[in-house]
Design a protein around this motif. Structure first.
Motif, PDB file in Angstrom:
ATOM      1  N   GLY A 275      -7.713  26.019 -25.568  1.00 32.72           N
ATOM      2  CA  GLY A 275      -7.895  26.751 -24.594  1.00 32.72           C
ATOM      3  C   GLY A 275      -6.859  28.044 -24.464  1.00 32.72           C
ATOM      4  N   TRP A 276      -5.758  27.798 -25.048  1.00 33.91           N
ATOM      5  CA  TRP A 276      -4.706  28.951 -25.214  1.00 33.91           C
ATOM      6  C   TRP A 276      -5.049  29.923 -26.056  1.00 33.91           C
ATOM      7  CZ3 TRP A 276      -1.222  30.587 -21.891  1.00 33.91           C
ATOM      8  CH2 TRP A 276      -0.899  29.805 -20.890  1.00 33.91           C
ATOM      9  N   ILE A 277      -5.595  29.327 -27.360  1.00 39.06           N
ATOM     10  CA  ILE A 277      -6.057  29.970 -28.280  1.00 39.06           C
ATOM     11  C   ILE A 277      -7.246  31.151 -27.827  1.00 39.06           C
ATOM     12  CG2 ILE A 277      -7.245  30.021 -30.660  1.00 39.06           C
ATOM     13  CD1 ILE A 277      -5.773  27.527 -31.300  1.00 39.06           C
ATOM     14  N   VAL A 278      -8.343  30.251 -27.234  1.00 39.23           N
ATOM     15  CA  VAL A 278      -9.468  31.225 -26.846  1.00 39.23           C
ATOM     16  C   VAL A 278      -9.019  32.450 -25.531  1.00 39.23           C
ATOM     17  CG1 VAL A 278     -11.513  31.083 -25.552  1.00 39.23           C
ATOM     18  CG2 VAL A 278     -10.851  29.555 -27.361  1.00 39.23           C
ATOM     19  N   ALA A 279      -7.997  31.784 -24.856  1.00 39.46           N
ATOM     20  CA  ALA A 279      -7.455  32.947 -23.813  1.00 39.46           C
ATOM     21  C   ALA A 279      -7.023  34.168 -24.463  1.00 39.46           C
ATOM     22  CB  ALA A 279      -6.633  32.164 -22.738  1.00 39.46           C
ATOM     23  N   VAL A 280      -6.148  33.854 -25.460  1.00 44.71           N
ATOM     24  CA  VAL A 280      -5.409  34.821 -26.057  1.00 44.71           C
ATOM     25  C   VAL A 280      -6.405  35.616 -26.930  1.00 44.71           C
ATOM     26  CG1 VAL A 280      -3.791  35.569 -27.898  1.00 44.71           C
ATOM     27  CG2 VAL A 280      -3.081  33.663 -26.280  1.00 44.71           C
ATOM     28  N   THR A 281      -7.470  35.015 -27.491  1.00 43.37           N
ATOM     29  CA  THR A 281      -8.554  35.973 -28.113  1.00 43.37           C
ATOM     30  C   THR A 281      -9.176  36.565 -27.253  1.00 43.37           C
ATOM     31  OG1 THR A 281      -8.621  33.971 -30.006  1.00 43.37           O
ATOM     32  CG2 THR A 281     -10.395  35.608 -29.817  1.00 43.37           C
ATOM     33  N   ALA A 282      -9.594  36.150 -26.135  1.00 38.78           N
ATOM     34  CA  ALA A 282     -10.162  36.978 -24.991  1.00 38.78           C
ATOM     35  C   ALA A 282      -9.522  38.218 -24.724  1.00 38.78           C
ATOM     36  CB  ALA A 282     -10.346  35.985 -23.803  1.00 38.78           C
ATOM     37  N   ILE A 283      -8.237  38.350 -24.837  1.00 38.58           N
ATOM     38  CA  ILE A 283      -7.476  39.376 -24.504  1.00 38.58           C
ATOM     39  C   ILE A 283      -7.517  40.422 -25.546  1.00 38.58           C
ATOM     40  CG2 ILE A 283      -5.198  40.314 -23.913  1.00 38.58           C
ATOM     41  CD1 ILE A 283      -6.257  38.732 -21.583  1.00 38.58           C
ATOM     42  N   PHE A 284      -7.670  39.976 -26.962  1.00 36.48           N
ATOM     43  CA  PHE A 284      -7.623  40.799 -27.940  1.00 36.48           C
ATOM     44  C   PHE A 284      -9.124  41.490 -27.919  1.00 36.48           C
ATOM     45  CE2 PHE A 284      -3.788  38.936 -29.380  1.00 36.48           C
ATOM     46  CZ  PHE A 284      -3.114  39.998 -29.788  1.00 36.48           C
ATOM     47  N   ILE A 285     -10.163  40.561 -27.651  1.00 34.42           N
ATOM     48  CA  ILE A 285     -11.280  41.042 -27.765  1.00 34.42           C
ATOM     49  C   ILE A 285     -11.753  42.040 -26.807  1.00 34.42           C
ATOM     50  CG2 ILE A 285     -13.863  40.511 -27.072  1.00 34.42           C
ATOM     51  CD1 ILE A 285     -13.364  37.770 -28.286  1.00 34.42           C
ATOM     52  N   CYS A 286     -11.361  42.025 -25.605  1.00 28.50           N
ATOM     53  CA  CYS A 286     -11.556  43.146 -24.396  1.00 28.50           C
ATOM     54  C   CYS A 286     -10.681  44.381 -24.754  1.00 28.50           C
ATOM     55  CB  CYS A 286     -10.852  42.638 -23.275  1.00 28.50           C
ATOM     56  SG  CYS A 286     -11.903  41.112 -22.304  1.00 28.50           S
ATOM     57  N   PHE A 287      -9.224  44.127 -25.547  1.00 28.60           N
ATOM     58  CA  PHE A 287      -8.538  45.248 -25.950  1.00 28.60           C
ATOM     59  C   PHE A 287      -9.321  46.051 -26.786  1.00 28.60           C
ATOM     60  CE2 PHE A 287      -5.965  47.203 -28.983  1.00 28.60           C
ATOM     61  CZ  PHE A 287      -4.904  47.955 -28.240  1.00 28.60           C
ATOM     62  N   ALA A 288      -9.994  45.384 -27.857  1.00 24.12           N
ATOM     63  CA  ALA A 288     -10.668  45.844 -28.890  1.00 24.12           C
ATOM     64  C   ALA A 288     -11.960  46.874 -28.456  1.00 24.12           C
ATOM     65  CB  ALA A 288     -11.136  45.101 -30.025  1.00 24.12           C
ATOM     66  N   ALA A 289     -12.643  46.033 -27.616  1.00 24.52           N
ATOM     67  CA  ALA A 289     -13.751  46.724 -26.848  1.00 24.52           C
ATOM     68  C   ALA A 289     -13.780  48.076 -26.263  1.00 24.52           C
ATOM     69  CB  ALA A 289     -14.455  45.801 -26.168  1.00 24.52           C
ATOM     70  N   PHE A 290     -12.446  47.910 -25.289  1.00 26.83           N
ATOM     71  CA  PHE A 290     -12.007  49.180 -24.553  1.00 26.83           C
ATOM     72  C   PHE A 290     -11.672  50.287 -25.454  1.00 26.83           C
ATOM     73  CE2 PHE A 290      -9.364  51.384 -21.593  1.00 26.83           C
ATOM     74  CZ  PHE A 290     -10.484  52.068 -20.876  1.00 26.83           C
ATOM     75  N   ASN A 291     -10.812  49.985 -26.458  1.00 25.79           N
ATOM     76  CA  ASN A 291     -10.386  50.793 -27.410  1.00 25.79           C
ATOM     77  C   ASN A 291     -11.390  51.533 -27.937  1.00 25.79           C
ATOM     78  OD1 ASN A 291      -8.339  51.977 -28.991  1.00 25.79           O
ATOM     79  ND2 ASN A 291      -8.436  50.585 -30.624  1.00 25.79           N
ATOM     80  N   ALA A 292     -12.596  50.868 -28.212  1.00 23.03           N
ATOM     81  CA  ALA A 292     -13.479  51.602 -28.913  1.00 23.03           C
ATOM     82  C   ALA A 292     -14.223  52.584 -27.953  1.00 23.03           C
ATOM     83  CB  ALA A 292     -14.596  51.029 -29.594  1.00 23.03           C
ATOM     84  N   TYR A 293     -14.580  52.137 -26.644  1.00 22.53           N
ATOM     85  CA  TYR A 293     -15.338  52.929 -25.501  1.00 22.53           C
ATOM     86  C   TYR A 293     -14.428  53.931 -24.961  1.00 22.53           C
ATOM     87  CZ  TYR A 293     -19.659  50.144 -25.484  1.00 22.53           C
ATOM     88  OH  TYR A 293     -20.931  49.631 -25.983  1.00 22.53           O
ATOM     89  N   SER A 294     -13.050  53.593 -24.785  1.00 20.27           N
ATOM     90  CA  SER A 294     -12.219  54.861 -24.234  1.00 20.27           C
ATOM     91  C   SER A 294     -12.094  56.070 -25.082  1.00 20.27           C
ATOM     92  CB  SER A 294     -10.898  54.257 -23.690  1.00 20.27           C
ATOM     93  OG  SER A 294     -10.296  53.597 -24.896  1.00 20.27           O
ATOM     94  N   SER A 295     -12.103  55.623 -26.556  1.00 24.41           N
ATOM     95  CA  SER A 295     -12.036  56.851 -27.325  1.00 24.41           C
ATOM     96  C   SER A 295     -13.225  57.491 -27.412  1.00 24.41           C
ATOM     97  CB  SER A 295     -11.571  56.287 -28.904  1.00 24.41           C
ATOM     98  OG  SER A 295     -12.659  55.553 -29.236  1.00 24.41           O
ATOM     99  N   ALA A 296     -14.494  56.762 -27.414  1.00 22.47           N
ATOM    100  CA  ALA A 296     -15.633  57.529 -27.386  1.00 22.47           C
ATOM    101  C   ALA A 296     -16.041  58.458 -26.029  1.00 22.47           C
ATOM    102  CB  ALA A 296     -16.840  56.386 -27.490  1.00 22.47           C
ATOM    103  N   GLY A 297     -15.530  57.925 -24.876  1.00 23.16           N
ATOM    104  CA  GLY A 297     -15.757  58.287 -23.547  1.00 23.16           C
ATOM    105  C   GLY A 297     -15.062  59.672 -23.587  1.00 23.16           C
ATOM    106  N   ALA A 298     -13.819  59.745 -24.116  1.00 29.40           N
ATOM    107  CA  ALA A 298     -12.831  60.752 -23.898  1.00 29.40           C
ATOM    108  C   ALA A 298     -13.668  61.809 -24.804  1.00 29.40           C
ATOM    109  CB  ALA A 298     -11.522  60.670 -24.485  1.00 29.40           C
ATOM    110  N   ARG A 299     -14.257  61.423 -25.903  1.00 28.10           N
ATOM    111  CA  ARG A 299     -14.827  62.649 -26.988  1.00 28.10           C
ATOM    112  C   ARG A 299     -15.944  63.244 -26.333  1.00 28.10           C
ATOM    113  NH1 ARG A 299     -10.995  60.108 -28.650  1.00 28.10           N
ATOM    114  NH2 ARG A 299      -9.881  60.789 -30.480  1.00 28.10           N
ATOM    115  N   ILE A 300     -16.923  62.448 -25.585  1.00 32.66           N
ATOM    116  CA  ILE A 300     -18.094  63.031 -24.968  1.00 32.66           C
ATOM    117  C   ILE A 300     -17.558  63.825 -23.719  1.00 32.66           C
ATOM    118  CG2 ILE A 300     -18.244  61.100 -23.473  1.00 32.66           C
ATOM    119  CD1 ILE A 300     -20.978  63.076 -25.061  1.00 32.66           C
ATOM    120  N   ALA A 301     -16.381  63.592 -23.158  1.00 27.92           N
ATOM    121  CA  ALA A 301     -15.970  64.475 -21.993  1.00 27.92           C
ATOM    122  C   ALA A 301     -15.376  65.631 -22.522  1.00 27.92           C
ATOM    123  CB  ALA A 301     -14.778  63.629 -21.300  1.00 27.92           C
ATOM    124  N   TYR A 302     -14.793  65.877 -23.790  1.00 29.38           N
ATOM    125  CA  TYR A 302     -14.482  66.932 -24.469  1.00 29.38           C
ATOM    126  C   TYR A 302     -15.704  67.944 -24.871  1.00 29.38           C
ATOM    127  CZ  TYR A 302     -12.982  69.624 -28.668  1.00 29.38           C
ATOM    128  OH  TYR A 302     -12.758  70.622 -29.581  1.00 29.38           O
TER     129      TYR A 302
END
Length: 434
Positions: A275-302
């Motif tokens: 359960g802990w392994i999955v919970a920690v992985t969930a945090i990394f998954i969300c970090f990775a997803a938002f990392n990609a989308y935030s960089s893309a969103g900032a560039r479309i704004a630019y």
């Protein structure tokens, strides 16, 4: 390449190599869906849900290829909006860019909150602790992007490697608990449930459009864009299908277990530590997803600000690192508003997630239409674009009332254009304006 693309490429440094491109693609696609959807679809359609997963795993490849070919041929920080602009003009491109830009500030908090809930259950947190962690998931990638994609790309590569390793561990550890008996009855709810499950799965495969906004910063985009998308499409499809298949094979779904099927599956072999392994992985998954989308969103704004389609401050670049800090600030403010709405129960998570889902699909429709026109000189491009368009158009009517959100974006953009035109007319008539 258009003049706009050339200017952007000169200002935004090309630092993303093939491994980083693959990592960004995987991170933008494998998000909170892998934590929720396999269990939900298994409960909805039973073992027959694996048919829908196989179907979607195959259909996602034309979508990925379409975006990859467009990024390779027309690299630009404008991403899908740039492709649509080339194919159908400035107004259409502006509209699609607005769809994407106004999705990220809402979608980010949805993903972050979903993953923070995994830790909240284990640690018995209240709302304050849960939303604090969710906020950190959003703040850290935004801060990293101030220093450029070279740092963010390296971090993304490490994070994705960890995520893939954990998911492979989850699949492998569940094999001893798999049983053929869990596949009967195979289709308890009929074919309609399989089609409904396929519709729900589309959320898991949204993300191919995000990395196209970073194509101006690819090293050798003509070669690496399509190679990156093919590698990542294969990896993503195999992982999703394997997790979904083992969810059914181990019967790690049903009732409250469906929303945490991955955790249930891992705990069968590894116990509470799973359960802990999955919970920690969930945090990394969300970090990775938002990392990609935030960089893309900032560039479309630019890009939109540079074209005069958005306020000038959205186009601000950091003096030293040449990163789009105006777009990052816009996303940060939007994230704060959406997170506050969740914290104070103004909206529910399920209500909030429906809005960016609608605009993302509308963005895909625009990208597919652009592909039909811009990739008509290649058979692969034509076929991929048409298949992707048919799939997305077929799904759109089933969105329900959130399908109206893109129409609201249209109204917002019309109001902005009217406000922008008025000062121009006044300036022309004012003899005291320099």
């Amino acid at each position: 390449m258009s003049r706009t693309s050339s200017v952007e490429t000169a200002k935004l440094q090309a630092t993303l190599t093939l491994p980083q491109i693959v990592a960004l693609y995987i991170g933008s696609v494998i998000g909170s869906g892998i934590l929720l959807v396999p269990g939900l679809t298994a409960e909805m359609a039973g073992p027959a849900s694996v048919i829908a997963w196989l179907l979607m795993s195959v259909l996602v490849i034309p979508m990925a290829i379409t975006m990859g070919l467009l990024a390779a041929k027309y690299p630009s920080s404008g991403g899908v909006s740039h492709f649509v602009r080339l194919a159908y003009g400035n107004k259409a491109g502006h509209l699609v860019g607005s769809f994407f830009l106004l999705s990220v500030p809402i979608g980010g908090p949805v993903v972050a909150d979903t993953c923070a809930q995994y830790l909240a259950v284990l640690l018995h947190w209240g709302d304050v602790q849960t939303y604090t962690v969710a906020s950190l998931i959003l703040i850290i990638p935004l801060a990293m992007h101030v220093f450029g994609l070279h740092l963010a790309g390296k971090v993304q590569t490490v994070v994705i490697s960890f995520i893939v390793a954990i998911l492979l561990l989850a699949i492998a550890s569940s094999i001893p608990h798999a049983s053929v008996d869990n596949f009967t009855p195979f289709m308890p709810s009929g074919w309609k449930s399989v089609l409904q499950a396929a519709g729900l799965m589309f959320w898991c495969f949204i993300g191919w459009e995000a990395v196209t906004h970073l194509s101006a910063e690819f090293v050798d985009p003509r070669k690496n864009a399509i190679r990156g998308v093919l590698w990542s499409a294969g990896i993503v499809s195999l992982i999703y299908f394997a997790v979904a298949f083992m969810t059914v094979a181990t019967h790690s779904y049903g009732g409250s277990s469906s929303v945490a099927a991955l955790s249930v599956m891992v705990q069968r072999s590894l116990g509470p530590a799973g359960g802990w392994i999955v919970a920690v992985t969930a945090i990394f998954i969300c970090f990775a997803a938002f990392n990609a989308y935030s960089s893309a969103g900032a560039r479309i704004a630019y890009t939109m600000a540079q074209a005069g389609e958005a306020p000038k401050w959205l186009g601000a670049l950091h003096r030293k690192y040449r990163t789009p800090i105006g777009g990052l600030a816009f996303i940060a403010v939007g994230n704060a508003i959406s997170m506050a709405a969740l914290l104070f129960k103004t909206v529910s998570l399920s209500q909030l997630i429906a809005l960016p889902n609608a605009t993302f699909i509308a963005t895909y429709i625009g990208g597919c239409l652009a592909g039909i026109r811009l990739l008509r000189d290649t058979r692969l491009g034509r076929m991929s674009s048409w298949i992707s368009l048919i799939v997305t158009l077929g799904l759109y009517p089933f969105l329900g009332w959130p399908a109206l959100y893109p129409l609201a974006v249209v109204v917002i953009m019309m109001i902005w254009n009217l406000r922008r035109s008025r000062p121009t007319d006044t300036t022309d008539r004012n003899p005291f304006t320099s």
